[in-house]
Write an enzyme that holds these catalytic residues in place. Structure first.
Site, PDB file in Angstrom:
ATOM      1  N   GLY A 257       0.828  -1.213   0.000  1.00 47.80           N
ATOM      2  CA  GLY A 257       0.000   0.000   0.000  1.00 47.80           C
ATOM      3  C   GLY A 257       0.854   1.251   0.000  1.00 47.80           C
TER       4      GLY A 257
ATOM      5  N   SER B  53       1.246   3.384  -2.560  1.00 45.29           N
ATOM      6  CA  SER B  53       0.913   4.374  -3.595  1.00 45.29           C
ATOM      7  C   SER B  53       0.554   5.732  -3.011  1.00 45.29           C
ATOM      8  CB  SER B  53      -0.256   3.856  -4.451  1.00 45.29           C
ATOM      9  OG  SER B  53      -1.326   3.430  -3.634  1.00 45.29           O
TER      10      SER B  53
ATOM     11  N   ASP C 147      -3.175  -7.223  -4.781  1.00 46.95           N
ATOM     12  CA  ASP C 147      -4.155  -7.069  -3.697  1.00 46.95           C
ATOM     13  C   ASP C 147      -3.658  -7.957  -2.552  1.00 46.95           C
ATOM     14  OD1 ASP C 147      -6.259  -7.379  -1.921  1.00 46.95           O
ATOM     15  OD2 ASP C 147      -7.794  -7.484  -3.487  1.00 46.95           O
TER      16      ASP C 147
ATOM     17  N   ASN D  12       1.692  -2.280   5.431  1.00 47.72           N
ATOM     18  CA  ASN D  12       1.040  -0.972   5.588  1.00 47.72           C
ATOM     19  C   ASN D  12      -0.348  -0.900   4.945  1.00 47.72           C
ATOM     20  OD1 ASN D  12       1.092   2.172   5.814  1.00 47.72           O
ATOM     21  ND2 ASN D  12       0.760   1.744   3.637  1.00 47.72           N
TER      22      ASN D  12
ATOM     23  N   SER E  17      -2.572   0.454  14.460  1.00 47.51           N
ATOM     24  CA  SER E  17      -3.225   1.735  14.805  1.00 47.51           C
ATOM     25  C   SER E  17      -3.448   1.769  16.305  1.00 47.51           C
ATOM     26  CB  SER E  17      -4.575   1.831  14.107  1.00 47.51           C
ATOM     27  OG  SER E  17      -5.328   2.914  14.644  1.00 47.51           O
TER      28      SER E  17
ATOM     29  N   TYR F 227     -12.658  -2.043  11.958  1.00 49.81           N
ATOM     30  CA  TYR F 227     -11.284  -1.518  11.887  1.00 49.81           C
ATOM     31  C   TYR F 227     -10.534  -1.808  13.191  1.00 49.81           C
ATOM     32  CZ  TYR F 227      -7.535   1.897  10.980  1.00 49.81           C
ATOM     33  OH  TYR F 227      -6.321   2.508  10.782  1.00 49.81           O
TER      34      TYR F 227
ATOM     35  N   LYS G 102      -7.137  -4.125  13.685  1.00 49.14           N
ATOM     36  CA  LYS G 102      -5.862  -3.614  14.200  1.00 49.14           C
ATOM     37  C   LYS G 102      -5.472  -4.301  15.504  1.00 49.14           C
ATOM     38  CE  LYS G 102      -5.021  -0.784  10.814  1.00 49.14           C
ATOM     39  NZ  LYS G 102      -3.903  -1.041   9.889  1.00 49.14           N
TER      40      LYS G 102
ATOM     41  N   ILE H 235      -3.168  10.636  11.559  1.00 52.12           N
ATOM     42  CA  ILE H 235      -2.124  11.055  10.630  1.00 52.12           C
ATOM     43  C   ILE H 235      -2.824  11.662   9.408  1.00 52.12           C
ATOM     44  CG2 ILE H 235      -0.132  10.277   9.278  1.00 52.12           C
ATOM     45  CD1 ILE H 235       0.221   9.809  12.338  1.00 52.12           C
TER      46      ILE H 235
HETATM   47  P1  NAP Z   1      -4.528   5.782   2.664  1.00 51.59           P
HETATM   48  O1  NAP Z   1      -3.979   7.119   2.371  1.00 51.59           O
HETATM   49  O2  NAP Z   1      -5.980   5.517   2.482  1.00 51.59           O
HETATM   50  O3  NAP Z   1      -3.671   4.716   1.850  1.00 51.59           O
HETATM   51  C1  NAP Z   1      -4.001   3.341   1.904  1.00 51.59           C
HETATM   52  C2  NAP Z   1      -3.021   2.558   1.060  1.00 51.59           C
HETATM   53  O4  NAP Z   1      -3.360   1.169   1.173  1.00 51.59           O
HETATM   54  C3  NAP Z   1      -3.071   2.943  -0.408  1.00 51.59           C
HETATM   55  O5  NAP Z   1      -1.767   2.982  -0.934  1.00 51.59           O
HETATM   56  C4  NAP Z   1      -3.861   1.782  -1.021  1.00 51.59           C
HETATM   57  O6  NAP Z   1      -3.440   1.496  -2.340  1.00 51.59           O
HETATM   58  C5  NAP Z   1      -3.435   0.632  -0.138  1.00 51.59           C
HETATM   59  N1  NAP Z   1      -4.363  -0.497  -0.204  1.00 51.59           N
HETATM   60  C6  NAP Z   1      -5.670  -0.521   0.151  1.00 51.59           C
HETATM   61  N2  NAP Z   1      -6.167  -1.755  -0.081  1.00 51.59           N
HETATM   62  C7  NAP Z   1      -5.160  -2.509  -0.601  1.00 51.59           C
HETATM   63  C8  NAP Z   1      -5.046  -3.846  -1.025  1.00 51.59           C
HETATM   64  N3  NAP Z   1      -6.096  -4.685  -0.965  1.00 51.59           N
HETATM   65  N4  NAP Z   1      -3.851  -4.295  -1.484  1.00 51.59           N
HETATM   66  C9  NAP Z   1      -2.795  -3.461  -1.555  1.00 51.59           C
HETATM   67  N5  NAP Z   1      -2.836  -2.161  -1.169  1.00 51.59           N
HETATM   68  C10 NAP Z   1      -4.010  -1.704  -0.694  1.00 51.59           C
HETATM   69  O7  NAP Z   1      -4.238   5.369   4.184  1.00 51.59           O
HETATM   70  P2  NAP Z   1      -3.057   5.741   5.198  1.00 51.59           P
HETATM   71  O8  NAP Z   1      -3.608   6.686   6.170  1.00 51.59           O
HETATM   72  O9  NAP Z   1      -1.801   6.029   4.482  1.00 51.59           O
HETATM   73  O10 NAP Z   1      -2.949   4.331   5.941  1.00 51.59           O
HETATM   74  C11 NAP Z   1      -1.852   3.451   5.816  1.00 51.59           C
HETATM   75  C12 NAP Z   1      -1.903   2.470   6.989  1.00 51.59           C
HETATM   76  O11 NAP Z   1      -1.810   3.215   8.211  1.00 51.59           O
HETATM   77  C13 NAP Z   1      -3.209   1.687   7.066  1.00 51.59           C
HETATM   78  O12 NAP Z   1      -2.948   0.364   7.457  1.00 51.59           O
HETATM   79  C14 NAP Z   1      -3.990   2.420   8.138  1.00 51.59           C
HETATM   80  O13 NAP Z   1      -4.922   1.597   8.771  1.00 51.59           O
HETATM   81  C15 NAP Z   1      -2.870   2.846   9.072  1.00 51.59           C
HETATM   82  N6  NAP Z   1      -3.213   3.969   9.943  1.00 51.59           N
HETATM   83  C16 NAP Z   1      -3.566   5.195   9.445  1.00 51.59           C
HETATM   84  C17 NAP Z   1      -3.889   6.218  10.318  1.00 51.59           C
HETATM   85  C18 NAP Z   1      -4.282   7.603   9.852  1.00 51.59           C
HETATM   86  O14 NAP Z   1      -4.718   8.412  10.710  1.00 51.59           O
HETATM   87  N7  NAP Z   1      -4.147   7.951   8.596  1.00 51.59           N
HETATM   88  C19 NAP Z   1      -3.858   5.999  11.699  1.00 51.59           C
HETATM   89  C20 NAP Z   1      -3.509   4.744  12.174  1.00 51.59           C
HETATM   90  C21 NAP Z   1      -3.177   3.740  11.288  1.00 51.59           C
HETATM   91  P3  NAP Z   1      -4.382   1.682  -3.646  1.00 51.59           P
HETATM   92  O15 NAP Z   1      -4.921   3.077  -3.597  1.00 51.59           O
HETATM   93  O16 NAP Z   1      -3.402   1.441  -4.767  1.00 51.59           O
HETATM   94  O17 NAP Z   1      -5.436   0.635  -3.573  1.00 51.59           O
END
Ligand code: NAP
Length: 249
Positions: free
Chosen positions: A12, A14, A63, A90, A142, A157, A161, A189
């Site tokens: 993930g 991208s 995926d 991630n 998380s 969710y 986690k 974040i």
């Molecule tokens: P994001 O901006 O929504 O990015 C999610 C990423 O996951 C994208 O690159 C997406 O790729 C990829 N993804 C989703 N489904 C996938 C699949 N089936 N196979 C491969 N890739 C997949 O989210 P983010 O905030 O960066 O989150 C990244 C991680 O941090 C997640 O695990 C999230 O739960 C965790 N997290 C985030 C926060 C926050 O506040 N943002 C807090 C705690 C934990 P595509 O677009 O190419 O599908």
């Protein structure tokens, strides 16, 4: 260059936190495998940026919830670089329907991507790391998985986690002494994932955060560099909070 010569798979990568980790790891000297599922243009653009800055990497569509895709992701990594030193689990999704509204496929998709995806990727790289007698797995979990009360509203969710936190400890026990397994528990974040959250909730979260702001993807990448580098060689099974103090215990 704290990761010079290493090979890292970032799932993930991208967008958001994954993209920040890939960018930073490349700057620290690691070759990076940028995995994406849907966002091909973003993943390709990121690789272009990394190469322009003198880094090295490849882009692989997969995926993470699909076992055949995960096998291919690791196979393409080995074909390109011959080893895997670091896996960053991630890839993640968060659906914002409440427990009583959510369709059953919200449960399935959340658990399949966030938890089963991390399990499948770890299972695929572990034999390679054991053969190398060295490897590091980092799960991006998380603080929701540590049951922080204000995070409890997205049940699926939270469970995914909490499962990742359990997976981190179970794998750390199982895969030592050669492989260390740690989790990072980010707080809020600034990424697309939280963009749709109502502003009243977002404001309440900042108020209960001692450092009075949300974090940035780069701040999660900082923690990932530490856990991926030799500096953390005596650390495993750890749940490392990056939350601005929110949900500390
Ligand atoms: P994001 O901006 O929504 O990015 C999610 C990423 O996951 C994208 O690159 C997406 O790729 C990829 N993804 C989703 N489904 C996938 C699949 N089936 N196979 C491969 N890739 C997949 O989210 P983010 O905030 O960066 O989150 C990244 C991680 O941090 C997640 O695990 C999230 O739960 C965790 N997290 C985030 C926060 C926050 O506040 N943002 C807090 C705690 C934990 P595509 O677009 O190419 O599908």
């Amino acid at each position: 260059m704290r990761l010079k010569g290493k090979v890292t798979i970032v799932t993930g990568a991208s967008r958001g936190i994954g993209a920040a980790i890939a960018r930073r790891f490349a700057r620290e000297g690691s070759k990076v495998v940028i995995n994406y599922n849907r966002s091909k243009a973003e993943a390709t653009k990121l690789l272009g940026e990394i190469r322009k800055a003198g880094g090295e990497g490849i882009v692989v569509k997969a995926d993470v919830s699909d076992p055949a895709d995960v096998k291919r992701l690791v196979k393409e990594t080995i074909e390109s670089y011959g080893r895997v030193d670091i896996l960053i689990n991630n890839a993640g999704v968060m659906f914002t329907q409440t427990f009583l509204e959510a369709d059953d496929d919200v449960w399935d998709r959340t658990i399949d991507v966030n938890l089963k995806g991390a399990y499948l990727c770890a299972k695929e790289v572990a034999p390679i790391m054991l053969k190398q007698k060295r490897g590091k797995i980092i799960n991006i979990s998380s603080n929701s998985g540590a049951y922080h009360p204000s995070a409890m509203r997205f049940v699926e969710y939270v469970v995914s986690k909490a499962g990742m936190n359990g997976l981190t400890k179970a794998l750390a026990l199982k895969l030592g002494p050669y492989i260390s397994v740690n989790a990072i528990l980010p707080g809020w974040i600034e990424t697309e994932m939280i963009a749709g959250i109502p502003s009243s909730t977002a404001q309440a979260i900042i108020e209960e955060t001692p450092l009075k702001r949300n974090g940035t993807p780069d701040e999660v990448a900082n923690a990932a560099v530490y856990l991926a580098s030799d500096e953390s060689d005596f650390v495993t099974g750890e749940l490392h909070m990056v939350t601005g103090g929110r949900g500390m215990h």
